[in-house]
Design a protein around this motif. Structure first.
Motif, PDB file in Angstrom:
ATOM      1  N   GLY A 152       0.625  -1.276  -0.086  1.00 32.62           N
ATOM      2  CA  GLY A 152      -0.045  -0.106   0.073  1.00 32.62           C
ATOM      3  C   GLY A 152       0.859   1.102   0.029  1.00 32.62           C
ATOM      4  N   PRO A 153       0.061   2.371  -0.358  1.00 32.15           N
ATOM      5  CA  PRO A 153       0.954   3.907  -0.259  1.00 32.15           C
ATOM      6  C   PRO A 153       1.587   4.008   1.140  1.00 32.15           C
ATOM      7  N   SER A 154       2.476   4.533   1.325  1.00 35.26           N
ATOM      8  CA  SER A 154       3.483   4.832   2.660  1.00 35.26           C
ATOM      9  C   SER A 154       2.583   5.849   3.536  1.00 35.26           C
ATOM     10  N   THR A 155       1.719   6.622   2.857  1.00 30.36           N
ATOM     11  CA  THR A 155       0.785   7.691   3.715  1.00 30.36           C
ATOM     12  C   THR A 155      -0.453   7.707   3.042  1.00 30.36           C
ATOM     13  N   PRO A 156      -1.321   6.486   3.314  1.00 31.59           N
ATOM     14  CA  PRO A 156      -2.510   6.575   2.971  1.00 31.59           C
ATOM     15  C   PRO A 156      -3.711   7.346   3.829  1.00 31.59           C
ATOM     16  N   GLU A 157      -4.599   7.689   3.367  1.00 31.91           N
ATOM     17  CA  GLU A 157      -5.519   8.539   4.346  1.00 31.91           C
ATOM     18  C   GLU A 157      -6.486   7.548   5.167  1.00 31.91           C
ATOM     19  N   GLY A 158      -6.395   7.889   6.334  1.00 34.95           N
ATOM     20  CA  GLY A 158      -7.081   7.056   7.362  1.00 34.95           C
ATOM     21  C   GLY A 158      -6.653   6.037   7.850  1.00 34.95           C
ATOM     22  N   LEU A 159      -7.026   4.964   8.674  1.00 35.00           N
ATOM     23  CA  LEU A 159      -6.419   3.981   9.148  1.00 35.00           C
ATOM     24  C   LEU A 159      -6.407   2.717   8.630  1.00 35.00           C
ATOM     25  N   GLY A 160      -5.484   1.821   8.188  1.00 36.71           N
ATOM     26  CA  GLY A 160      -5.344   0.740   7.483  1.00 36.71           C
ATOM     27  C   GLY A 160      -4.820  -0.308   8.426  1.00 36.71           C
ATOM     28  N   VAL A 161      -5.123  -1.657   7.956  1.00 37.48           N
ATOM     29  CA  VAL A 161      -4.509  -2.882   8.587  1.00 37.48           C
ATOM     30  C   VAL A 161      -3.874  -3.444   7.451  1.00 37.48           C
ATOM     31  N   ASP A 172      12.429 -12.120   5.114  1.00 35.38           N
ATOM     32  CA  ASP A 172      12.738 -11.010   4.238  1.00 35.38           C
ATOM     33  C   ASP A 172      11.413 -10.294   3.718  1.00 35.38           C
ATOM     34  N   PHE A 173      10.432 -11.263   3.261  1.00 30.52           N
ATOM     35  CA  PHE A 173       9.211 -10.666   3.025  1.00 30.52           C
ATOM     36  C   PHE A 173       8.654  -9.527   3.910  1.00 30.52           C
ATOM     37  N   VAL A 174       8.510  -9.937   5.260  1.00 29.24           N
ATOM     38  CA  VAL A 174       8.085  -9.253   6.034  1.00 29.24           C
ATOM     39  C   VAL A 174       8.885  -7.613   6.309  1.00 29.24           C
ATOM     40  N   ALA A 175      10.301  -8.008   6.195  1.00 36.02           N
ATOM     41  CA  ALA A 175      11.036  -6.829   6.356  1.00 36.02           C
ATOM     42  C   ALA A 175      10.745  -5.880   5.129  1.00 36.02           C
ATOM     43  N   ALA A 176      10.816  -6.411   3.900  1.00 45.40           N
ATOM     44  CA  ALA A 176      10.669  -5.628   2.794  1.00 45.40           C
ATOM     45  C   ALA A 176       9.220  -4.582   2.838  1.00 45.40           C
ATOM     46  N   ALA A 177       8.257  -5.518   3.342  1.00 42.68           N
ATOM     47  CA  ALA A 177       6.908  -5.079   3.098  1.00 42.68           C
ATOM     48  C   ALA A 177       6.692  -3.800   4.179  1.00 42.68           C
ATOM     49  N   ARG A 178       7.191  -3.959   5.417  1.00 43.13           N
ATOM     50  CA  ARG A 178       7.104  -3.248   6.709  1.00 43.13           C
ATOM     51  C   ARG A 178       7.931  -1.848   6.342  1.00 43.13           C
ATOM     52  N   ALA A 179       8.961  -2.087   5.418  1.00 46.11           N
ATOM     53  CA  ALA A 179       9.691  -0.541   5.164  1.00 46.11           C
ATOM     54  C   ALA A 179       8.909   0.244   4.050  1.00 46.11           C
ATOM     55  N   GLN A 180       7.844  -0.025   3.401  1.00 40.93           N
ATOM     56  CA  GLN A 180       6.831   0.517   2.637  1.00 40.93           C
ATOM     57  C   GLN A 180       5.662   1.280   3.452  1.00 40.93           C
ATOM     58  N   LEU A 181       5.590   0.820   4.942  1.00 38.08           N
ATOM     59  CA  LEU A 181       4.298   1.177   5.592  1.00 38.08           C
ATOM     60  C   LEU A 181       4.351   2.601   6.106  1.00 38.08           C
ATOM     61  N   GLY A 182       3.401   3.142   6.239  1.00 39.79           N
ATOM     62  CA  GLY A 182       3.115   4.388   6.866  1.00 39.79           C
ATOM     63  C   GLY A 182       2.525   4.327   8.494  1.00 39.79           C
ATOM     64  N   ARG A 183       2.771   5.568   9.070  1.00 38.01           N
ATOM     65  CA  ARG A 183       2.171   5.414  10.494  1.00 38.01           C
ATOM     66  C   ARG A 183       0.674   5.035  10.686  1.00 38.01           C
ATOM     67  N   ASN A 184      -0.152   5.198   9.807  1.00 39.74           N
ATOM     68  CA  ASN A 184      -1.483   5.076   9.678  1.00 39.74           C
ATOM     69  C   ASN A 184      -1.731   3.598   9.735  1.00 39.74           C
ATOM     70  N   GLN A 185      -0.959   2.704   9.080  1.00 31.89           N
ATOM     71  CA  GLN A 185      -1.093   1.210   8.910  1.00 31.89           C
ATOM     72  C   GLN A 185      -0.593   0.671  10.088  1.00 31.89           C
ATOM     73  N   THR A 186      -1.315  -0.560  10.548  1.00 29.88           N
ATOM     74  CA  THR A 186      -1.214  -1.362  11.545  1.00 29.88           C
ATOM     75  C   THR A 186      -0.970  -2.863  11.127  1.00 29.88           C
ATOM     76  N   VAL A 187       0.341  -3.329  11.346  1.00 29.95           N
ATOM     77  CA  VAL A 187       0.810  -4.587  10.676  1.00 29.95           C
ATOM     78  C   VAL A 187       0.505  -5.952  11.607  1.00 29.95           C
ATOM     79  N   VAL A 188      -0.326  -6.880  10.973  1.00 34.42           N
ATOM     80  CA  VAL A 188      -0.477  -8.174  11.568  1.00 34.42           C
ATOM     81  C   VAL A 188       0.271  -9.220  10.771  1.00 34.42           C
ATOM     82  N   THR A 189       1.210  -9.840  11.110  1.00 36.20           N
ATOM     83  CA  THR A 189       1.853 -11.011  10.692  1.00 36.20           C
ATOM     84  C   THR A 189       1.445 -12.164  10.962  1.00 36.20           C
TER      85      THR A 189
END
Length: 231
Positions: A152-161, A172-189
């Motif tokens: 997803g985009p690094s700074t999306p509008e509104g909260l996201g999961v 490595d998949f988790v590390a690469a994906a998390r590097a693209q995430l913004g503060r509005n997104q909550t990560v569940v692995t």
């Protein structure tokens, strides 16, 4: 003649993520909504199983025949992105990952959430995402090499999961994906091989060495007592 029969992935019933649900995920989303200035008082409504008991208005309930809870006009949860790691080596762990991804998509299908499903060589979204993603996941194969994963985009509008489905939380998949995430997104692995569960490096981990474990761990994380596995 020859007919094609598509066998959809096996799924288990999962609760959709909700802001303020009694599980860790709901409370994490609530904290982010509060930090962004949300959760203004909006009104009262009848209590339903799964509501946070702390939201019950005992004063208002005393004047009613039903339990009433305080409802807030909060910064709504807007989107759920499911990112499937197609580089999982173990075939059984990969098949569980496909089922986990399909289960999360179905859990969000009845909500108003914007659902997106991505993998190394796939990106499904839009109003027909459930049907398209279900058919795509039915025939998806393990990838032969790494590729950028667009959760997803690094700074999306509104909260996201963002739900990352892989074999282990330290991949490595988790590390690469998390590097693209913004503060509005909550990560569940969701991990389909390693048994880790809880909080790891600041993100939530659901252990899914079996589909039964996926169901109980996910719903415990969400805190949906209607499915009998409340937080």
């Amino acid at each position: 003649g020859i007919d094609e029969i598509v066998v959809l992935p096996l799924t288990v019933p999962l609760a959709p993520p909700r802001i303020g649900s009694p599980g860790v995920l709901g409370q994490t989303l609530k904290a982010k909504a509060v930090a962004q200035g949300g959760l203004d008082f909006h009104g009262l409504r009848e209590y339903v199983p799964g509501d946070d008991p702390r939201r019950i208005s005992w004063k208002a309930s005393a004047r009613s025949t039903e339990l009433l809870v305080r409802e807030h006009a909060d910064d709504e949860l807007r989107r759920v992105t499911v990112a499937l790691d197609a580089l999982i080596d173990d075939e059984r762990a990969f098949e569980r990952a496909v089922s986990a991804a399909a289960s999360v998509v179905l859990a969000c299908a009845a909500t108003e959430l914007d659902v997106r499903v991505v993998s190394q060589e796939a990106d499904w979204r839009g109003p027909d995402v459930v049907r398209v993603a279900s058919r795509g996941l039915a025939v998806i194969e393990r990838a032969s090499g790494p590729a950028p994963v667009p959760p997803g985009p690094s700074t999306p509008e509104g909260l996201g999961v963002v739900v990352l489905v892989t074999d282990r939380a330290a991949s490595d998949f988790v590390a690469a994906a998390r590097a693209q995430l913004g503060r509005n997104q909550t990560v569940v692995t969701i991990t389909t091989a390693a048994p880790a569960e809880g909080m790891m490096d600041g993100h939530l981990v659901v252990a899914a060495p079996s589909l039964h474990q996926l169901e109980s761990s996910w719903n415990r994380l969400v805190g949906d007592t209607r499915l009998g596995v409340g937080g």
